[in-house]
Design a protein around this motif. Structure first.
Motif, PDB file in Angstrom:
ATOM      1  N   UNK A 171      21.994  -4.846 -13.110  1.00 41.39           N
ATOM      2  CA  UNK A 171      21.008  -5.918 -13.233  1.00 41.39           C
ATOM      3  C   UNK A 171      19.683  -5.498 -12.608  1.00 41.39           C
ATOM      4  N   UNK A 172      19.738  -4.802 -11.487  1.00 40.17           N
ATOM      5  CA  UNK A 172      18.509  -4.331 -10.840  1.00 40.17           C
ATOM      6  C   UNK A 172      17.774  -3.340 -11.742  1.00 40.17           C
ATOM      7  N   UNK A 173      18.506  -2.437 -12.376  1.00 40.48           N
ATOM      8  CA  UNK A 173      17.876  -1.489 -13.303  1.00 40.48           C
ATOM      9  C   UNK A 173      17.255  -2.214 -14.496  1.00 40.48           C
ATOM     10  N   UNK A 174      17.946  -3.240 -14.992  1.00 37.07           N
ATOM     11  CA  UNK A 174      17.397  -4.030 -16.096  1.00 37.07           C
ATOM     12  C   UNK A 174      16.125  -4.750 -15.678  1.00 37.07           C
ATOM     13  N   UNK A 175      16.124  -5.298 -14.460  1.00 41.83           N
ATOM     14  CA  UNK A 175      14.924  -5.970 -13.946  1.00 41.83           C
ATOM     15  C   UNK A 175      13.775  -4.980 -13.783  1.00 41.83           C
ATOM     16  N   UNK A 176      14.079  -3.795 -13.299  1.00 45.28           N
ATOM     17  CA  UNK A 176      13.047  -2.767 -13.121  1.00 45.28           C
ATOM     18  C   UNK A 176      12.407  -2.383 -14.448  1.00 45.28           C
ATOM     19  N   UNK A 190      10.170  -4.678  -5.093  1.00 38.48           N
ATOM     20  CA  UNK A 190      11.223  -5.636  -4.757  1.00 38.48           C
ATOM     21  C   UNK A 190      11.847  -5.227  -3.434  1.00 38.48           C
ATOM     22  N   UNK A 191      11.839  -6.155  -2.478  1.00 36.78           N
ATOM     23  CA  UNK A 191      12.472  -5.947  -1.178  1.00 36.78           C
ATOM     24  C   UNK A 191      13.696  -6.856  -1.071  1.00 36.78           C
ATOM     25  N   UNK A 192      14.747  -6.333  -0.434  1.00 34.91           N
ATOM     26  CA  UNK A 192      15.927  -7.144  -0.175  1.00 34.91           C
ATOM     27  C   UNK A 192      16.531  -6.721   1.160  1.00 34.91           C
ATOM     28  N   UNK A 193      17.342  -7.608   1.736  1.00 38.19           N
ATOM     29  CA  UNK A 193      17.994  -7.306   2.999  1.00 38.19           C
ATOM     30  C   UNK A 193      18.913  -6.102   2.860  1.00 38.19           C
ATOM     31  N   UNK A 204      13.213  -1.131  -5.361  1.00 39.05           N
ATOM     32  CA  UNK A 204      12.518  -0.327  -6.359  1.00 39.05           C
ATOM     33  C   UNK A 204      11.065  -0.775  -6.410  1.00 39.05           C
ATOM     34  N   UNK A 205      10.228   0.024  -7.061  1.00 37.46           N
ATOM     35  CA  UNK A 205       8.832  -0.322  -7.303  1.00 37.46           C
ATOM     36  C   UNK A 205       8.448   0.144  -8.699  1.00 37.46           C
ATOM     37  N   UNK A 206       7.414  -0.442  -9.260  1.00 35.39           N
ATOM     38  CA  UNK A 206       6.918  -0.029 -10.570  1.00 35.39           C
ATOM     39  C   UNK A 206       5.397  -0.073 -10.551  1.00 35.39           C
ATOM     40  N   UNK A 207       4.784   0.595 -11.515  1.00 31.09           N
ATOM     41  CA  UNK A 207       3.330   0.655 -11.575  1.00 31.09           C
ATOM     42  C   UNK A 207       2.816   2.037 -11.243  1.00 31.09           C
ATOM     43  N   UNK A 208       1.515   2.222 -11.410  1.00 34.95           N
ATOM     44  CA  UNK A 208       0.902   3.525 -11.217  1.00 34.95           C
ATOM     45  C   UNK A 208       0.538   3.800  -9.765  1.00 34.95           C
ATOM     46  N   UNK A 211       2.484  -0.470  -3.890  1.00 35.31           N
ATOM     47  CA  UNK A 211       2.005  -1.755  -3.402  1.00 35.31           C
ATOM     48  C   UNK A 211       2.452  -2.020  -1.969  1.00 35.31           C
ATOM     49  N   UNK A 212       3.609  -1.482  -1.579  1.00 30.99           N
ATOM     50  CA  UNK A 212       4.131  -1.709  -0.238  1.00 30.99           C
ATOM     51  C   UNK A 212       4.924  -0.511   0.239  1.00 30.99           C
ATOM     52  N   UNK A 213       5.267  -0.528   1.526  1.00 30.28           N
ATOM     53  CA  UNK A 213       6.029   0.558   2.128  1.00 30.28           C
ATOM     54  C   UNK A 213       7.513   0.439   1.852  1.00 30.28           C
ATOM     55  N   UNK A 214       8.291   1.298   2.518  1.00 29.14           N
ATOM     56  CA  UNK A 214       9.743   1.322   2.303  1.00 29.14           C
ATOM     57  C   UNK A 214      10.453   0.193   3.037  1.00 29.14           C
ATOM     58  N   UNK A 215       9.830  -0.308   4.101  1.00 26.58           N
ATOM     59  CA  UNK A 215      10.454  -1.355   4.921  1.00 26.58           C
ATOM     60  C   UNK A 215       9.452  -2.478   5.119  1.00 26.58           C
TER      61      UNK A 215
END
Length: 483
Positions: A171-176, A190-193, A204-208, A211-215
């Protein structure tokens, strides 16, 4: 179909999920509940598909009729007829050669009066006029100016993965794969606990551009604290100073939309979408609506996955703190008291309440409270014996069952917990979370002889400790002294 119709469909699906959740297990088992939810989603999906198909067929028919009508009008337009005008010899002698050359090209001069144009030029002019009329009246032109901005096929594919209850990774891959099509010219993350409740991990992140860091610390995002979508517009003057989201420093320009991923009153993560400029034909309200739909749908899926995990764990754990829940506590207490009465052994119970919980709720918000409760749930097992049973009783109240513990052991254990929590400092954003405890202690058979009395006396002693200023242990016999 419009976004409004899809929202109606989504609300209908959520209503079916909530309805099945509240059906007693005596009436409908857990397996049948999941079967009902799956069937409900499949029926709604089929109805929505049929409605979408009918709408598209109607639009296609309307488009075809418009084209036919346009062709009919063009055929009915009068066609100019060009008849050559041959002047007499006398008239030709009166026309000055210089004047003729200034109007008509040399190759087309013969046989045309002064100021006339050739048939090919007339046809070219007529074709240009007809082209302008067709462009202004054609529905094709209108469709090109208002291109669809919500890719229904991609979104339906993502929703099918959810309705089929596909694994989380799929589902995460589909959302990506779906997000770049929903938000053209945008970027996001997308950040999650992760393993710890104190920080969010990038899934994951998308775009060229990033937008944010790893944490991400939850306190850095206003949407997580408020529980609602937050828009930060860097295109307006002073936006960078006014923003409540402090995690947007990697690309502080354009428009940022942050949405909490949550469901069934639980927080799971944050979705951040950014664009330097909104695509033509789309506005901020529409993008905010799309973000809301994505966050709500994905949040409900994650909540459903958590419900499945809880069923597999026989619903004995509290989802926030990881401690045993009230149901398990009551069942265990009945069992332990029965064994204690049979073997003539004592059993102690400690009820505890964080004194600063209301102040933290007002100052730090809901997530600050959740962070404190999670920290207490992680540390409480380290302050008690291996055979003791720590539980989250209800709301902000915790409970510890101590099998075989007499008056002295139970009191010493309560005092140890009180002193340990007094020294606890929890890093949270730019500050810390700290609290004291109000603890009530009751022991069988000293203070009670059954489950109800044991729990009631411990709760009343805890309440007395809180009313006396907190940060103290009150034994159940103090209730008699107060009377």
């Amino acid at each position: 179909m419009s976004i409004f119709s899809y929202v109606i469909w989504l609300l209908a699906f959520v209503a079916g999920v909530v309805f099945s959740f509240f059906i007693p297990e005596a009436t409908l088992s857990a397996g049948l509940k999941f079967l009902f939810v799956g069937a409900w989603g499949a029926v709604l999906g089929l109805v929505y598909h049929v409605l979408c198909k009918r709408t598209l067929d109607a639009k296609e028919l309307e488009f075809t009729q418009s084209l036919n009508e346009m062709n009919r009008k063009l055929e009915e337009m009068p066609k100019p007829e060009f008849e050559p005008i041959v002047p007499s010899v006398a008239e030709e002698s009166e026309i000055a050669p210089a004047a003729t050359e200034s109007v008509i090209p040399e190759t087309e001069r013969a046989g045309f009066p002064m100021g006339a144009i050739s048939a090919s030029e007339a046809l070219d002019q007529m074709a240009a006029v007809e082209s302008q009329m067709a462009e202004a009246e054609s529905p094709v032109h209108a469709i090109e100016l208002a291109k669809p901005v919500f890719p229904l096929e991609d979104w339906e594919s993502f929703c099918k993965d959810i309705l089929r209850n596909r694994p989380f990774a799929e589902v995460v891959e589909s959302l990506k794969a779906t997000l770049p099509k929903l938000f053209p010219n945008g970027a996001g993350v997308l950040y999650m606990y992760g393993d710890a409740q104190s920080e969010l991990q990038k899934i994951f992140e998308f775009g060229e551009y990033p937008v944010g860091g790893d944490v991400l610390a939850p306190a850095d995002c206003a949407s997580f604290n408020l529980g609602e979508i937050v828009v930060t517009d860097f295109t307006s003057e002073g936006a960078s100073a006014e923003t409540k989201c402090t995690h947007l420093h990697m690309h502080p320009q354009g428009i940022h939309i942050c949405a909490p991923i949550e469901g069934l009153e639980e927080h799971f993560g944050i979705l951040t979408i950014q664009t330097d400029a909104l695509p033509e034909g789309e506005d901020l309200a529409f993008w905010k609506g799309k973000v809301s739909i994505v966050a709500a749908t994905f949040g409900l899926y994650v909540a459903n996955q958590n419900l499945n995990v809880r069923f597999r764990q026989h619903s004995i754990r509290d989802n926030l703190t990881g401690l045993f829940n009230k149901r398990y506590m009551e069942e265990t207490l009945y069992r332990e008291i029965f064994a204690a009465n049979r073997h003539k052994t004592p059993i102690g119970i400690i009820m505890l309440y964080p004194d600063m919980i209301n102040a933290i709720r007002e100052e730090k918000g809901k997530h600050g409270v959740e962070q404190l409760l999670w920290e207490l749930g992680q540390r409480l097992p380290g302050y008690i014996r291996n055979e003791d049973i720590p539980c989250r009783y209800e709301g902000d109240v915790f409970c510890v069952i101590l099998p075989g513990a007499d008056y002295k052991i139970t009191r010493e254990r309560a005092e140890k917990i009180c002193n340990e929590i007094l020294q606890l400092q929890i890093a949270y954003g730019d500050g810390v979370l700290a609290t004291t405890l109000s603890l009530g202690v009751s022991v069988l058979p000293v203070h009670a002889g059954d489950v109800q009395t044991l729990v009631a006396t411990a709760s009343a002693a805890m309440q007395m400790a809180a009313e006396n200023g907190g940060n103290q242990v009150v034994m159940a016999e103090a209730l008699q002294e107060k009377l």
